[in-house]
Write a protein that holds these residues in place. Sequence first.
Motif, mmCIF file in Angstrom:
data_model
loop_
_atom_site.group_PDB
_atom_site.id
_atom_site.type_symbol
_atom_site.label_atom_id
_atom_site.label_comp_id
_atom_site.label_asym_id
_atom_site.label_seq_id
_atom_site.Cartn_x
_atom_site.Cartn_y
_atom_site.Cartn_z
ATOM 1 N N GLU A 35 56.343 60.463 29.637
ATOM 2 C CA GLU A 35 55.713 59.696 30.703
ATOM 3 C C GLU A 35 56.130 58.241 30.578
ATOM 4 O O GLU A 35 56.207 57.711 29.468
ATOM 5 C CB GLU A 35 54.184 59.817 30.628
ATOM 6 C CG GLU A 35 53.453 59.204 31.820
ATOM 7 C CD GLU A 35 51.955 59.388 31.736
ATOM 8 O OE1 GLU A 35 51.364 59.848 32.736
ATOM 9 O OE2 GLU A 35 51.367 59.067 30.688
ATOM 10 N N PHE A 36 56.391 57.595 31.704
ATOM 11 C CA PHE A 36 56.774 56.185 31.698
ATOM 12 C C PHE A 36 56.263 55.510 32.961
ATOM 13 O O PHE A 36 55.721 56.163 33.854
ATOM 14 C CB PHE A 36 58.290 56.044 31.558
ATOM 15 C CG PHE A 36 59.087 56.254 32.829
ATOM 16 C CD1 PHE A 36 60.159 55.428 33.129
ATOM 17 C CD2 PHE A 36 58.801 57.310 33.715
ATOM 18 C CE1 PHE A 36 60.913 55.620 34.283
ATOM 19 C CE2 PHE A 36 59.558 57.503 34.860
ATOM 20 C CZ PHE A 36 60.606 56.649 35.139
ATOM 21 N N PHE A 37 56.422 54.187 32.992
ATOM 22 C CA PHE A 37 56.081 53.423 34.185
ATOM 23 C C PHE A 37 57.342 53.322 35.024
ATOM 24 O O PHE A 37 58.304 52.647 34.646
ATOM 25 C CB PHE A 37 55.567 52.035 33.813
ATOM 26 C CG PHE A 37 55.098 51.228 34.991
ATOM 27 C CD1 PHE A 37 53.788 51.305 35.429
ATOM 28 C CD2 PHE A 37 55.978 50.397 35.672
ATOM 29 C CE1 PHE A 37 53.356 50.565 36.520
ATOM 30 C CE2 PHE A 37 55.557 49.659 36.767
ATOM 31 C CZ PHE A 37 54.241 49.749 37.192
ATOM 32 N N CYS A 38 57.361 54.006 36.172
ATOM 33 C CA CYS A 38 58.551 54.025 37.017
ATOM 34 C C CYS A 38 58.668 52.707 37.788
ATOM 35 O O CYS A 38 57.759 52.358 38.558
ATOM 36 C CB CYS A 38 58.497 55.192 37.983
ATOM 37 S SG CYS A 38 59.887 55.217 39.149
ATOM 38 N N PRO A 39 59.763 51.971 37.627
ATOM 39 C CA PRO A 39 59.920 50.696 38.343
ATOM 40 C C PRO A 39 59.938 50.857 39.855
ATOM 41 O O PRO A 39 59.461 49.975 40.577
ATOM 42 C CB PRO A 39 61.276 50.172 37.826
ATOM 43 C CG PRO A 39 61.492 50.858 36.521
ATOM 44 C CD PRO A 39 60.878 52.214 36.688
ATOM 45 N N HIS A 54 58.472 49.134 28.895
ATOM 46 C CA HIS A 54 57.288 48.765 29.686
ATOM 47 C C HIS A 54 56.216 49.828 29.460
ATOM 48 O O HIS A 54 56.447 51.007 29.699
ATOM 49 C CB HIS A 54 57.633 48.702 31.164
ATOM 50 C CG HIS A 54 56.571 48.053 32.006
ATOM 51 N ND1 HIS A 54 55.318 48.616 32.187
ATOM 52 C CD2 HIS A 54 56.560 46.892 32.707
ATOM 53 C CE1 HIS A 54 54.592 47.838 32.954
ATOM 54 N NE2 HIS A 54 55.319 46.785 33.292
ATOM 55 N N PRO A 55 55.032 49.447 28.985
ATOM 56 C CA PRO A 55 54.002 50.454 28.730
ATOM 57 C C PRO A 55 53.494 51.079 30.023
ATOM 58 O O PRO A 55 53.522 50.456 31.089
ATOM 59 C CB PRO A 55 52.892 49.656 28.031
ATOM 60 C CG PRO A 55 53.083 48.254 28.501
ATOM 61 C CD PRO A 55 54.554 48.077 28.670
ATOM 62 N N THR A 56 53.030 52.303 29.903
ATOM 63 C CA THR A 56 52.379 52.932 31.049
ATOM 64 C C THR A 56 51.075 52.192 31.345
ATOM 65 O O THR A 56 50.576 51.404 30.528
ATOM 66 C CB THR A 56 52.060 54.404 30.762
ATOM 67 O OG1 THR A 56 51.126 54.480 29.664
ATOM 68 C CG2 THR A 56 53.322 55.171 30.391
ATOM 69 N N THR A 57 50.521 52.445 32.511
ATOM 70 C CA THR A 57 49.263 51.803 32.879
ATOM 71 C C THR A 57 48.160 52.156 31.888
ATOM 72 O O THR A 57 47.357 51.301 31.499
ATOM 73 C CB THR A 57 48.846 52.235 34.299
ATOM 74 O OG1 THR A 57 49.888 51.899 35.220
ATOM 75 C CG2 THR A 57 47.563 51.565 34.729
ATOM 76 N N VAL A 58 48.133 53.410 31.472
ATOM 77 C CA VAL A 58 47.124 53.849 30.502
ATOM 78 C C VAL A 58 47.316 53.123 29.178
ATOM 79 O O VAL A 58 46.354 52.627 28.573
ATOM 80 C CB VAL A 58 47.205 55.374 30.299
ATOM 81 C CG1 VAL A 58 46.277 55.814 29.163
ATOM 82 C CG2 VAL A 58 46.840 56.103 31.586
ATOM 83 N N PRO A 78 52.466 42.161 21.128
ATOM 84 C CA PRO A 78 53.089 43.212 21.943
ATOM 85 C C PRO A 78 52.575 43.217 23.380
ATOM 86 O O PRO A 78 53.262 43.696 24.287
ATOM 87 C CB PRO A 78 52.687 44.504 21.212
ATOM 88 C CG PRO A 78 52.320 44.079 19.831
ATOM 89 C CD PRO A 78 51.714 42.716 19.991
ATOM 90 N N LEU A 79 51.383 42.686 23.585
ATOM 91 C CA LEU A 79 50.783 42.678 24.920
ATOM 92 C C LEU A 79 51.286 41.527 25.780
ATOM 93 O O LEU A 79 51.464 41.671 26.995
ATOM 94 C CB LEU A 79 49.259 42.589 24.775
ATOM 95 C CG LEU A 79 48.417 42.472 26.042
ATOM 96 C CD1 LEU A 79 48.546 43.733 26.893
ATOM 97 C CD2 LEU A 79 46.948 42.231 25.671
ATOM 98 N N ALA A 80 51.532 40.387 25.161
ATOM 99 C CA ALA A 80 51.841 39.153 25.897
ATOM 100 C C ALA A 80 52.981 39.292 26.908
ATOM 101 O O ALA A 80 52.853 38.799 28.043
ATOM 102 C CB ALA A 80 52.127 38.020 24.914
ATOM 103 N N PRO A 81 54.122 39.944 26.574
ATOM 104 C CA PRO A 81 55.216 40.015 27.549
ATOM 105 C C PRO A 81 54.871 40.770 28.823
ATOM 106 O O PRO A 81 55.559 40.620 29.837
ATOM 107 C CB PRO A 81 56.332 40.733 26.777
ATOM 108 C CG PRO A 81 55.984 40.574 25.340
ATOM 109 C CD PRO A 81 54.492 40.568 25.293
ATOM 110 N N HIS A 82 53.827 41.574 28.778
ATOM 111 C CA HIS A 82 53.475 42.405 29.931
ATOM 112 C C HIS A 82 52.342 41.818 30.757
ATOM 113 O O HIS A 82 51.893 42.436 31.727
ATOM 114 C CB HIS A 82 53.091 43.809 29.445
ATOM 115 C CG HIS A 82 54.117 44.437 28.565
ATOM 116 N ND1 HIS A 82 55.378 44.776 29.022
ATOM 117 C CD2 HIS A 82 54.098 44.749 27.239
ATOM 118 C CE1 HIS A 82 56.076 45.295 28.026
ATOM 119 N NE2 HIS A 82 55.325 45.284 26.949
#
Length: 239
Positions: A20-24, A74-78, A175-179
Motif C-alpha cells: 500500500e502506498f500514497f498514490c501521487p 511518502h507515508p500513507t494517510t494512515v 521523520p514527520l517534518a518533511p511531510h
Amino acid sequence: MRNVCVVGVRTSWRTVADGEFFCPDCGGDRNYLRRTGRRRLLVLGIPVLARGDAGPVLECSACRGHFGLDALDHPTTVRLSTMLRDAVHTVTLALLAAGGTASRTVRDAAVTAVRKAGSADCTEDQLLTLLAALAADTGRMTGTYEAATGGHCGHQGLDPCGTALAIELHEALEPLAPHLAPAGRESLLLQGARIALADGPCTPAERKVLSTVGVALALDPEDVDRLLAAAARSSRYRR
C-alpha cells in the motif's frame, strides 16, 4: 487502408511484490504492484531483440499509473496520522517531564492535546503512569519521578530535555517534518506551547523542550521565538 506498426517496443511486466502506498495521481492511499519488465523490439508485432530491463516501478491498482520507488518515501494517510499522533504524545510527555504535573490545568491541557491527536481514550492516569515508567527507565530518560498518587515531579523530574529526551523528540519529529506544511509544523509547536502555558509563563525547562521541538521540526529559531511570543500573548497568563 489500416495502419500497421512495422517496428516498435513492447514491455513485458512481472509482479515481484505488492503493498500500500500514497498514490501521487489519485491523491490517496492505494494498493500497488511492484513490477519489473523486459523490453523487446517488435517487427510486425513479432519480438525479435531484447532491449534491456524496465523498472522497477510501482503500478497503482486504481489509476494504473507507474511511479518510481521513491513514491514509497511518502507515508500513507494512515501512517501519517499515526506519526502525528505519536509526535504529539512525545511532545506532551516531554513538557510534563520538564514542567511538572502538579498543576491541574497542565494535566488537562496534556490530555486534551493527546486526545485531539487521535488517542481518544487517553486519560490523565495513563499519561502519569507512562511518565513514571519513563523516569524509571534510566536507559532512555534520567531523573526521578514522584508518583502521581500524592506526589509530583515538579521541575526536578525527568531530565528537562537532556540528551536522552532530546533524542526521543528528534526520533518522533524529524521523520514527520518533511511531510508537514510549514503551517502544520508551526501548529505542532503551538500545541506544545499551550500545554506549557496552561499554568503560567514558560519555565526555562519548558522553553528548552519547545526549542528542541522547533529544531526537530526544522523551524528557524527566529520563527520559534515569534510563535512562542505570540502564544504567550494570547494566553490568559501574562508576565
